[in-house]
Structures are given as structure tokens and as C-alpha cells.
Scaffold this motif. Structure first.
Motif, PDB file in Angstrom:
ATOM      1  N   VAL A 254      -5.939  14.388  16.202  1.00 50.73           N
ATOM      2  CA  VAL A 254      -6.184  13.991  14.646  1.00 50.73           C
ATOM      3  C   VAL A 254      -5.439  12.512  14.655  1.00 50.73           C
ATOM      4  CG1 VAL A 254      -5.351  14.328  12.359  1.00 50.73           C
ATOM      5  CG2 VAL A 254      -5.749  16.129  13.952  1.00 50.73           C
TER       6      VAL A 254
ATOM      7  N   LEU B 298      -7.052   3.935  11.237  1.00 52.06           N
ATOM      8  CA  LEU B 298      -7.228   3.965   9.495  1.00 52.06           C
ATOM      9  C   LEU B 298      -5.900   3.165   9.185  1.00 52.06           C
ATOM     10  CD1 LEU B 298      -8.730   7.307   8.997  1.00 52.06           C
ATOM     11  CD2 LEU B 298      -9.751   5.323   9.034  1.00 52.06           C
TER      12      LEU B 298
ATOM     13  N   PHE C 244     -11.997  11.835  -3.806  1.00 47.52           N
ATOM     14  CA  PHE C 244     -11.887  10.694  -2.866  1.00 47.52           C
ATOM     15  C   PHE C 244     -12.763  10.703  -1.759  1.00 47.52           C
ATOM     16  CE2 PHE C 244     -10.017   8.952   0.881  1.00 47.52           C
ATOM     17  CZ  PHE C 244      -9.830   7.467   0.377  1.00 47.52           C
TER      18      PHE C 244
ATOM     19  N   LEU D 289      -3.420  13.904   4.814  1.00 47.05           N
ATOM     20  CA  LEU D 289      -3.381  15.065   3.570  1.00 47.05           C
ATOM     21  C   LEU D 289      -4.662  15.932   3.636  1.00 47.05           C
ATOM     22  CD1 LEU D 289      -2.487  15.474   0.842  1.00 47.05           C
ATOM     23  CD2 LEU D 289      -4.025  14.082  -0.069  1.00 47.05           C
ATOM     24  N   ALA D 290      -5.721  15.602   4.128  1.00 44.54           N
ATOM     25  CA  ALA D 290      -6.712  16.476   4.248  1.00 44.54           C
ATOM     26  C   ALA D 290      -6.498  17.423   5.493  1.00 44.54           C
ATOM     27  CB  ALA D 290      -8.390  15.726   4.550  1.00 44.54           C
ATOM     28  N   PHE D 291      -6.311  16.734   6.683  1.00 49.59           N
ATOM     29  CA  PHE D 291      -5.807  17.502   7.577  1.00 49.59           C
ATOM     30  C   PHE D 291      -4.552  18.789   7.474  1.00 49.59           C
ATOM     31  CE2 PHE D 291      -2.296  18.043  10.948  1.00 49.59           C
ATOM     32  CZ  PHE D 291      -3.158  18.771  12.027  1.00 49.59           C
TER      33      PHE D 291
ATOM     34  N   LEU E 211     -13.254  18.858   2.904  1.00 50.50           N
ATOM     35  CA  LEU E 211     -12.063  17.935   3.574  1.00 50.50           C
ATOM     36  C   LEU E 211     -12.373  17.717   5.054  1.00 50.50           C
ATOM     37  CD1 LEU E 211      -9.037  20.109   2.461  1.00 50.50           C
ATOM     38  CD2 LEU E 211      -9.952  18.145   1.364  1.00 50.50           C
TER      39      LEU E 211
ATOM     40  N   ILE F 213      -8.726  14.812  -4.105  1.00 52.36           N
ATOM     41  CA  ILE F 213      -8.947  14.815  -2.655  1.00 52.36           C
ATOM     42  C   ILE F 213     -10.403  14.776  -2.188  1.00 52.36           C
ATOM     43  CG2 ILE F 213      -8.470  17.176  -1.811  1.00 52.36           C
ATOM     44  CD1 ILE F 213      -7.330  15.590   0.623  1.00 52.36           C
TER      45      ILE F 213
ATOM     46  N   VAL G 178       0.810  -1.216   0.043  1.00 56.68           N
ATOM     47  CA  VAL G 178       0.007  -0.050  -0.056  1.00 56.68           C
ATOM     48  C   VAL G 178       0.802   1.156  -0.176  1.00 56.68           C
ATOM     49  CG1 VAL G 178      -1.794   1.218   1.271  1.00 56.68           C
ATOM     50  CG2 VAL G 178      -1.770  -1.222   0.924  1.00 56.68           C
TER      51      VAL G 178
ATOM     52  N   LEU H 195     -13.869   9.447   7.512  1.00 51.73           N
ATOM     53  CA  LEU H 195     -13.122   8.684   7.709  1.00 51.73           C
ATOM     54  C   LEU H 195     -12.848   8.466   9.225  1.00 51.73           C
ATOM     55  CD1 LEU H 195     -10.080   9.937   5.540  1.00 51.73           C
ATOM     56  CD2 LEU H 195     -11.304   7.890   5.411  1.00 51.73           C
ATOM     57  N   PHE H 196     -13.108   9.160   9.969  1.00 48.66           N
ATOM     58  CA  PHE H 196     -13.002   9.131  11.444  1.00 48.66           C
ATOM     59  C   PHE H 196     -14.039   8.283  11.978  1.00 48.66           C
ATOM     60  CE2 PHE H 196     -10.198  13.016  12.636  1.00 48.66           C
ATOM     61  CZ  PHE H 196      -9.110  12.376  11.661  1.00 48.66           C
TER      62      PHE H 196
ATOM     63  N   LEU I 146       0.783  12.291   5.313  1.00 52.36           N
ATOM     64  CA  LEU I 146       0.993  13.427   4.142  1.00 52.36           C
ATOM     65  C   LEU I 146       0.683  14.600   4.773  1.00 52.36           C
ATOM     66  CD1 LEU I 146      -0.245  11.405   1.035  1.00 52.36           C
ATOM     67  CD2 LEU I 146       1.848  11.903   1.774  1.00 52.36           C
TER      68      LEU I 146
ATOM     69  N   HIS J 116      -4.503   3.678   2.810  1.00 50.09           N
ATOM     70  CA  HIS J 116      -5.163   4.511   1.937  1.00 50.09           C
ATOM     71  C   HIS J 116      -5.699   5.872   2.808  1.00 50.09           C
ATOM     72  CE1 HIS J 116      -5.051   1.308  -1.267  1.00 50.09           C
ATOM     73  NE2 HIS J 116      -4.066   2.228  -1.658  1.00 50.09           N
ATOM     74  N   TYR J 117      -6.556   5.250   3.585  1.00 47.08           N
ATOM     75  CA  TYR J 117      -7.426   6.083   4.429  1.00 47.08           C
ATOM     76  C   TYR J 117      -6.479   6.924   5.341  1.00 47.08           C
ATOM     77  CZ  TYR J 117     -11.526   3.389   3.278  1.00 47.08           C
ATOM     78  OH  TYR J 117     -12.640   2.727   2.593  1.00 47.08           O
TER      79      TYR J 117
ATOM     80  N   SER K 284      -7.280   8.797  13.377  1.00 48.22           N
ATOM     81  CA  SER K 284      -6.739   8.675  12.135  1.00 48.22           C
ATOM     82  C   SER K 284      -5.596   7.153  12.009  1.00 48.22           C
ATOM     83  CB  SER K 284      -5.585   9.546  11.746  1.00 48.22           C
ATOM     84  OG  SER K 284      -6.112  10.914  11.543  1.00 48.22           O
TER      85      SER K 284
ATOM     86  N   ILE L  57       0.975   3.992  -3.176  1.00 44.85           N
ATOM     87  CA  ILE L  57       0.555   5.312  -2.808  1.00 44.85           C
ATOM     88  C   ILE L  57       1.451   6.464  -3.195  1.00 44.85           C
ATOM     89  CG2 ILE L  57       0.398   6.968  -0.892  1.00 44.85           C
ATOM     90  CD1 ILE L  57      -1.078   4.929   0.707  1.00 44.85           C
TER      91      ILE L  57
ATOM     92  N   ALA M 169      -3.394   7.835   4.734  1.00 49.24           N
ATOM     93  CA  ALA M 169      -2.729   8.874   3.876  1.00 49.24           C
ATOM     94  C   ALA M 169      -3.688  10.142   3.608  1.00 49.24           C
ATOM     95  CB  ALA M 169      -2.135   8.209   2.487  1.00 49.24           C
ATOM     96  N   MET M 170      -4.915   9.671   3.288  1.00 48.26           N
ATOM     97  CA  MET M 170      -5.816  10.723   2.901  1.00 48.26           C
ATOM     98  C   MET M 170      -6.221  11.398   3.855  1.00 48.26           C
ATOM     99  SD  MET M 170      -6.966  11.115  -0.325  1.00 48.26           S
ATOM    100  CE  MET M 170      -6.792  10.463  -1.979  1.00 48.26           C
ATOM    101  N   ALA M 171      -6.552  10.893   5.281  1.00 53.78           N
ATOM    102  CA  ALA M 171      -6.926  12.004   6.346  1.00 53.78           C
ATOM    103  C   ALA M 171      -5.892  12.736   6.569  1.00 53.78           C
ATOM    104  CB  ALA M 171      -7.108  10.997   7.464  1.00 53.78           C
TER     105      ALA M 171
ATOM    106  N   MET N 127     -12.761  13.982   6.444  1.00 47.94           N
ATOM    107  CA  MET N 127     -12.077  13.677   7.829  1.00 47.94           C
ATOM    108  C   MET N 127     -13.165  12.872   8.631  1.00 47.94           C
ATOM    109  SD  MET N 127      -9.224  16.362   8.300  1.00 47.94           S
ATOM    110  CE  MET N 127      -8.543  15.568   9.951  1.00 47.94           C
TER     111      MET N 127
END
Lengths: 259, 300, 317
Positions: free
Chosen positions: C103, C110, B232, C120-122, B274, B229, B98, B281-282, C61, C113-114, C107, B102, C116-118, B278
């Protein structure tokens, strides 16, 4: 009542586990006596590994309780259960392949000896002393499982038989009261199987209770004090090896599964 | 009077949101196509959109090709970029994890972005709207004809994909790879080709998104990351891998962004999407459809 | 591979001690000391990131954000409130640790990928805040007039003095991190990397370790940010954008993320590339960075720190 000798280390009560409508375990009850070797057998898909995963905290059961030394543990996470004194091996060997044989066993001591992040960063004398103690006890375990010569090798480089021994050694390092062995003889040849069974007996002789899942009936009949037979998530028999050998339901389950 | 303006204002936000959301939905669908076949999240997904817009500008504006010719030419060219991405960045990796995948797609995305800056410079480019810029007024809200094109193309992409996955042999083979690559290769499906195809398809859809959005919001070399993003975010919101989820997720994220920018703060416009990402995701990384078995709605 | 011996550290320390003197002797490179200050600042971040990514296997990220928080806390508190810079640095660390905890806790549950994206968004959200909260941060124009540092009245007012300060921090962080790696904590981290189920079955609290390392790496980034702010006496948001997070990733990948020396090598090389060697490419240097990242990922997955091992294997066969 002879409660002292008959004390149960582990009690599984009314355990139910469903995966999206599929019943993996249904209303399972059994106990493991302190200092005994108990085997769980059954055809493939009987729920043996699921049971192991619940006992060691990989996931919680849908219903029911698991009691370890009279305290329920089914809600605890895996690392907390390890702290309480249950250790395990995996059906498909899960060693830390990127680490040496010695380091694998040293990691097993994690539950007993801990250094804080700060203490290890500043190399406080206490963390050094602890590290030395861990190393010594890990070496002792390597001697016990007969891998002293290979302590520097990477865990990946060992043949399967020795990987299985090492995994048992790593589990022993946490000085558990109950050790759960998931198919310790799977994939081993006859000599290796023999080594593994005598190791399990030796572990038991140290006073550690053993719970094992195993397909090799010779091993099971040879070393277990008691056997639980599962089929489709249900207990169909329980008792000492000689009873199980002649139990008609067990024979039926196995023949049915193999036919 | 006040009330009517507020209502039409809100309607305006909604229409804008759904339009932007359609673009995000297309990006999200692109994510899902690659993810379903390879379990890779392609961080360069947004670059396809950027390239779609800028290459279209090149064909249509600079070279003067007609819309009918420039559109497919652009899609084909971006599709080729997508295939190159797979061949040059993904396939050569010997130990794909992974983390390395990435990193490889991130590397590809900055190379594409840098190349775009090299070719087009840093200025934003405009593209003539497909059918003029005479706005339609609807209940006090202004609708650009191009909005309808964007939404229309989303619908077109959805229908075309569902036919592709349900009715064609290649589409079914791709679905099989998504379910179980090992089994697919056992029945003789060339998994590598399917991966290549997934990158091609996903790049093509990205190009469509870029071409249709450029007349509305212009296009410049560095738009890719944000589009990726947010796309995504849409994919995650709808449940990663689910196509209906991607579309719904895109429309929701677009609307949240539009209302947030209009009602709360335009400076934080990008932050809303964003924050949603988040939060999902959380708290619910399986997406809003997470409770339903994903596999049931995974494909059209 | 993981035993880090004292000899290289000593040689490295000597190199740092004599670097400004050597640079002074050769006119062509006398400005290298200044570049090395930045290299040191980046190194401080990559040391933590290497622990997070290489040893604990978690991708971030968003570390530009922690770097930025450290820098802005120092900038705002010294410029607007006139607080002592060292106190501000500590407050910056505390704030960053709190944010990282907030955070990181969700995070790090996860994966891949998740995560990395979290992150990145942060990172982008924090970047937007730096731009938008003009009253506090000065917005896109940034903030000037950040005071320099002094130790007990001794002003660190020259490049060379600051060089020693920054590299002192780096050396301390390096040694601390090496100690952690070689302790039970490092062993637990590698175990997590190899097999999370086995690690937790052996009593390792996986999420606690991940969060701990995440916070530690964020704290180092925050320190780096404060050092940056007090060195340049100026901050603006563009320093802390997404591309900086990617640049950090490139540093780690180029140096090799499975070896702490990789963090040092990568940070040093990329700093010199961006401040000195890639001038010719102007803004198109991003293509070079992208190419480096891609080539390293494909052909040198262990990074430059893995080269000695490859050479050794090559000679053996």
C-alpha cells in the motif's frame, strides 16, 4: 591527442525539453572540461534553470542525453545523480530551515556515509563511528566556508549571504566531482558577492569542476574559464569570457531582452 | 425468460447506480468548489449531506412545514453551518499547511457528527418522497419517482452553477480566485469572502444532495464519512477540480457500486468505490481526464 | 528541540516501573494499571506514527488497519491453528510489513490530501474485510478464546505482569525510534520534511525513506495489535474502525507531532480520557475529541510537547 587533460566531465548532447508545446531547450550541445569553471548565461527564460534541473535529475529531458564521466545519466533520479558525484545549489535557497547549520552540512555527507535503519536504531558501534566521521568532515567544511562560529544556529536564522554559502557547503559535503551552482550571487551585496566568488575559485582549486548559472556578469567574467550563452533555449555562443564579451549575437540578445 | 430478467436486473442496477451516483456527483462538486478556491479538501463535506437530510426531516416531518418551505429552510441552515465551518475551523488557523487543514476539517466533521448524534440520536430517519412512492416500471426495471428527483436536482445544480460561474460577477470573481488568488486580490477581489462563499455554496449543494437522497436511503448521523470519501473518489476519478469530471466520476462510482453490490457481493458494497478510489490514486491521480489539460475543462 | 537526553527517559522508565506499586497503594486508582496497559499499546502505535507524521511529514488515516491486521493474524493463527502466540506475533509483523509495503509504495508518491484519502480508503476496506470474512474473522461478533502470553513457561496472567510486558515493548520501541531520529536516518527524514527537492539533490532517496518509515510504523501498530489480542483474549472489528485511526491522529496532535515525547503524552492522555475521564459524556465523547483536535490545531500547533518551549519564550520576553 592530449586526451587526458582535455577530458570532459559532462557532455550535453542534442538536449530537447518541451513543456506542453513550449520549447524550453532545443537541440543543446556543450561540454564541460574536467577541472574547469563553466558559466551558463542568458536572459531570463533562456532555459538555464531547466538545464540545471535536467542535469541534476529533477526531471528527464524530452530528448537527448546527458553524459557524466562517459555514462548517460539523463534517465536517473536526482538522488542517484547525487550518488554519481554531481551536487547542486538552488536559485531560491533550499536549505533545511528546521535544522542547524552543522546538520545541514552533515546531511550533505549522506551520499558518502550511510547507516542502515536497523544499525541506527540499535546504535551499533559502526553507526556511531560513522556519525563521528560525518561530524568531523562537516566541521571541516564549515571552516572552509567560514561559518564555524554559527554551527549551532538554525539555518533559517542566517542572512541570505550566509545561507548561500551554507548551501554551497552542503553541496561540497557530498565530495562531488561536479558542482552546479544556480545563481550563487543573486541577491548578494558587493562584499558578499566577492566572498562567494573567491569561494567558488577555492572550490575549483580543489579540483572540483564548477558549472554555474549567474546573472552577475562581473562574477561570470571574473571566474569562468568558458561561457555558454543561451537564448530561447538555444545556444547562441560559447567560448572564453573575452570572446563572449565582444560577440555581437550575445550583445543583441541581451539588449533585445532589456529593451 | 431468464434473459429478460437478467437484462431488466442489469437495467435496475444501472438506474440505482445512476441515482446514487448523482448524490456522489453532488458531493464531488462540493469538494471541487472548495478545492478550486482554497486547495483544501474538506473532509467534512459528507456531514453537509447528512445534515441536509436530518434537518429536512426536522422541518418537514417534525415541524410539519411544507416541502416548498422546508427545502429552502434546510438549505439555508446547512449553508450557515458551512460558513461557520470556515469561520471557526479554517480561518483561525495561523499556519495553514495541508496537514493542519486536513486535521481541522476532520475535527469539524467529528464535531458535526457528534452534535447530530446528540440531537437526533442513532436511529435512521425517513422522509416522505417528494411525489409519492408509486414506482414506475420501465423495461422490467422499477424506478422510484424520487430517483428522478435526485437526478433532476443534479441537473439543476449543474445548470445553476454554470450560470453562476459564467454569468455572475461573484461567480467570475470566484473563478479568478481559483486560478490565482494573489492576482485576484490584486484586482480587488476579497479572497477571504470568496473562501467563505465557497464553503457556503458547497454546503448548500451538500444539503440538496442530502434532502433528495433521504427518501430513498434514509439518513442517520454517521453517514457523512462514507458519502465524503465516495464523493472524493468521484472528484478524483474525474480529475480534482473539474466539474464535468465530478459528475461523470460520480455516476461511474455509483454504477460500479450498484453493479458490484448486485453481481459480486452486497457486503463489500462500500469497498468497491474505495477500491476504485485507491486504484485511481495509485495509477492515475490526475483522473480519467488527466491527459486533457485540466484547466480547459476545469469549469463549465 | 530534537536532542532527546537520557535523563527524562530514565525518569520515565522509573515511573513505569513503580506505577503498578503506586496504583496498588491508592484504592481509587488501582485499576489505572489496567488502563495503562491500553495506554502502552496505543503508545506503541503513536511512536511510529509520530515518526511518520511529525518527522517525515506524511499523514496516515489508516493505521487502525495495521493494528487490526496484527490483532487478527494473532487471533486467527492461535485460535484456529493453535500456533505459538509469539510466532503468530512475528507472522503478524511480517504480514503487516508486506501489506504496508504494497500500500505504501504507491501511496507515498502521493502528497497531502491524496495520501490521507488513500490511507483512509485502505483502512475502511480492511475494516470491511474484518466484518465480511466471517469464516476467518468471526465477522462483527469477533473472535474469543485467544490465549494469553507466557515467557518460557512463565504465564503473564495478571494485569501487572502484562503491564510490564507492554511497557517493555514501548520502552524498546521508544529508544529504538529515538536512536533513529538522532542518526543520519532521522536527519534525512527531517530534510525530506523541510525540502524534498533539496533532500534528493543531496542524495537522499526520498521515496525509499518514506516507505521505510511507513512500514516501520505499520509494524509497531501490528505488534500493538497482537499485544491487544492476547491481553483481551478477544477481538472484534469495531476496535479497528475509522474512528480509531482518527483517535490516533488526535493522540499525536494533542501530544505534539514534532516531538517523540508528544506520542507518549498524547497516547496516555487520550487513553485515560476514553477509559476513565469521559464516562460522563457516554457516546457524545466524540464531540469532546473533535473539540480537542480543533482547539489543539488552532491554538497549540506544537501540541502539549510544545508547551515548555512556549513558556520559555514567554519568560524570555
Amino acid at each position: 591527442m592530449d586526451t587526458v587533460r582535455e577530458e570532459n566531465v559532462l557532455e550535453v548532447q542534442k538536449l530537447v525539453m518541451t513543456f506542453g508545446g513550449l520549447m524550453a531547450l532545443s537541440n543543446l550541445n556543450f561540454q564541460v572540461k574536467k577541472g574547469s569553471i563553466k558559466a551558463i548565461i542568458g536572459p531570463n527564460g533562456a532555459g538555464k534553470t531547466t538545464l540545471f534541473n535536467i542535469i541534476t535529475g529533477s526531471f528527464p529531458p524530452t530528448e537527448g542525453t546527458v553524459k557524466f564521466k562517459d555514462r548517460s545519466i539523463q534517465h536517473l533520479k536526482a538522488h542517484k545523480i547525487a550518488d554519481r558525484g554531481i551536487s547542486r545549489t538552488f536559485q531560491t535557497v533550499e536549505l533545511f530551515g528546521n535544522m542547524t547549520v552543522l546538520e545541514n552540512v552533515m546531511l550533505g555527507c549522506h551520499t558518502r556515509v550511510r547507516t542502515s535503519f536497523m544499525a541506527s536504531g540499535f546504535v551499533l558501534p559502526q553507526s556511531r563511528r560513522k556519525e563521528k566521521r560525518i561530524r568531523e568532515s562537516a566541521l571541516k567544511i564549515l571552516k572552509f566556508i567560514g561559518l564555524t562560529d554559527k554551527f549551532k544556529d538554525s539555518a533559517d536564522s542566517l542572512p541570505l549571504g550566509e545561507q548561500k554559502l551554507l548551501e554551497i557547503g552542503r553541496a561540497l559535503a557530498s565530495e562531488p566531482e561536479l558542482i552546479c551552482l544556480d545563481e550563487p550571487a543573486a541577491g548578494l551585496n558587493e562584499t558578499e558577492t566577492h566572498v562567494a566568488s573567491s569561494l567558488i575559485k577555492a572550490i575549483n582549486a580543489k579540483g572540483i569542476t564548477v558549472l554555474l548559472v549567474e546573472h552577475d556578469m562581473k562574477v561570470v567574467m571574473n571566474i569562468s574559464d568558458e561561457i555558454v550563452v543561451l537564448n530561447y533555449g538555444q545556444k547562441i555562443a560559447e567560448g572564453p569570457p573575452e570572446d563572449i564579451r565582444n560577440n555581437s549575437r550575445v550583445i543583441e540578445a541581451y539588449l533585445g531582452a532589456e529593451a | 425468460m431468464e434473459k429478460i430478467t437478467l437484462a431488466s436486473q442489469l437495467l435496475q442496477y444501472l438506474i440505482t447506480g445512476l441515482t446514487v451516483g448523482s448524490v456522489y456527483a453532488m458531493v464531488a462538486v462540493g469538494f471541487n468548489i472548495i478545492y478550486n478556491v482554497t486547495e483544501i479538501i474538506n473532509f467534512a463535506q459528507g456531514e453537509f449531506v447528512m445534515l441536509g437530510g436530518l434537518i429536512m426531516v426536522f422541518f418537514h416531518v417534525a415541524m410539519g412545514l411544507s416541502l416548498i418551505l422546508a427545502f429552502p429552510a434546510t438549505v439555508i441552515l446547512v449553508t450557515l453551518v458551512g460558513m461557520l465551518l470556515d469561520r471557526l475551523a479554517i480561518r483561525p488557523i495561523r499556519q495553514p499547511s495541508v496537514l493542519t487543514l486536513i486535521i481541522a476539517t476532520i475535527a469539524a466533521s467529528i464535531i458535526i457528527k457528534g452534535a447530530a448524534m446528540f440531537i437526533w440520536g442513532k436511529d435512521p430517519y425517513d422522509l416522505p418522497a417528494f411525489s409519492g412512492r408509486n414506482p414506475i416500471t420501465f423495461l422490467g426495471a422499477v424506478i422510484q419517482p424520487q430517483y428522478l428527483w435526485v437526478i433532476g436536482f443534479l441537473v439543476f445544480v449543474v445548470i445553476a452553477l454554470s450560470i453562476f460561474f459564467d454569468r455572475t460577477i461573484i461567480g467570475k470573481a470566484m473563478s479568478a480566485c481559483a486560478d490565482n488568488a494573489d492576482a485576484a486580490s490584486l484586482v480587488g477581489i476579497n479572497v477571504k469572502q470568496m473562501i467563505l462563499l465557497s464553503f457556503a455554496l458547497s454546503a448548500g449543494i451538500g444539503a440538496v444532495a442530502g434532502i433528495t437522497m433521504t427518501p430513498i436511503s434514509l439518513m442517520e448521523y454517521d453517514r457523512g464519512v462514507m458519502l465524503a470519501i465516495k464523493g472524493f473518489g468521484a472528484a478524483i476519478l474525474g480529475g480534482l477540480g473539474s466539474f464535468p469530471g465530478a459528475i461523470l466520476g460520480g455516476l461511474i462510482i455509483g454504477s460500479i457500486e450498484s453493479f458490484g453490490a448486485g453481481l459480486i457481493s452486497s457486503g463489500y458494497k462500500d469497498a468497491f468505490a474505495l477500491l476504485v478510489l485507491m486504484a485511481v490514486l495509485f495509477f492515475k491521480p490526475s483522473g480519467i481526464f488527466g491527459d486533457i489539460e485540466i484547466s480547459k475543462i476545469k469549469r463549465f | 528541540m530534537l536532542r532527546i537526553t537520557k535523563l527524562p527517559i530514565t525518569i520515565f522508565a522509573l515511573f513505569i516501573i513503580f506505577f503498578p506499586w503506586i496504583a496498588r497503594q491508592i484504592p481509587a486508582i488501582d485499576h489505572y494499571t489496567d488502563i495503562m496497559v491500553f495506554a502502552g499499546i496505543y503508545c506503541l502505535i503513536t511512536i511510529g506514527l509520530s515518526l511518520l507524521m511529525g518527522y517525515a511529514g506524511q499523514i496516515s488515516l489508516g493505521h487502525a488497519a495495521f493494528y487490526g491486521i496484527g490483532a487478527y493474524v494473532s487471533a486467527i493463527l492461535t485460535v484456529r491453528y493453535g500456533l505459538n502466540p509469539w510466532a503468530c506475533m512475528c507472522i503478524g509483523v511480517a504480514v503487516t510489513a508486506a501489506v504496508a509495503l504494497l500500500v505504501g509504495a504507491p501511496s507515498l508518491k502521493l502528497k497531502g490530501h491524496y495520501l490521507a484519502m488513500a490511507t483512509l480508503a485502505f483502512g475502511i476496506i480492511i475494516f470491511i474485510i474484518f466484518n465480511e470474512e466471517i469464516e476467518w474473522t468471526g465477522g462483527p461478533d469477533g473472535m474469543a478464546g485467544i490465549p494469553g502470553l507466557s515467557i518460557f513457561g512463565f504465564e503473564l496472567d495478571s494485569v501487572e505482569k502484562y503491564f510490564y510486558l507492554v511497557w517493555g515493548f514501548v520502552l524498546a520501541a521508544f529508544v529504538f525510534t529515538v536512536n533513529v531520529i538522532q542518526s543520519g536516518t532521522g536527519r534525512a527524514l527531517r530534510a525530506i520534511h523541510a525540502s524534498e527537492p533539496a533532500a534528493s539533490a543531496m542524495g537522499v532517496d526520498v521515496s525509499r525513506f518514506k516507505i521505510m518509515i511507513f512500514v516501520y510504523s505499520a509494524v509497531l501498530a501490528s505488534l500493538a495489535g497482537s499485544l491487544y489480542a492476547h491481553y483481551l483474549n478477544f477481538v472484534n472489528p469495531s476496535t479497528f474502525d475509522l474512528f480509531f485511526s482518527i483517535k490516533l491522529l488526535i493522540m499525536i496532535a494533542l501530544g505534539g507531532m514534532h516531538n517523540i515525547w508528544g506520542a507518549v503524552i498524547g497516547a496516555g492522555l487520550i487513553t485515560f480520557l476514553s477509559y476513565e475521564w469521559l464516562h460522563y459524556f457516554e457516546e457524545f465523547d466524540v464531540i469532546v475529541y473533535g473539540a480537542i483536535l480543533l482547539l489543539v490545531t488552532i491554538f497549540l500547533p506544537q501540541g502539549l510537547a510544545g508547551v515548555p518551549g512556549i513558556v520559555k519564550d514567554w519568560f524570555r520576553s
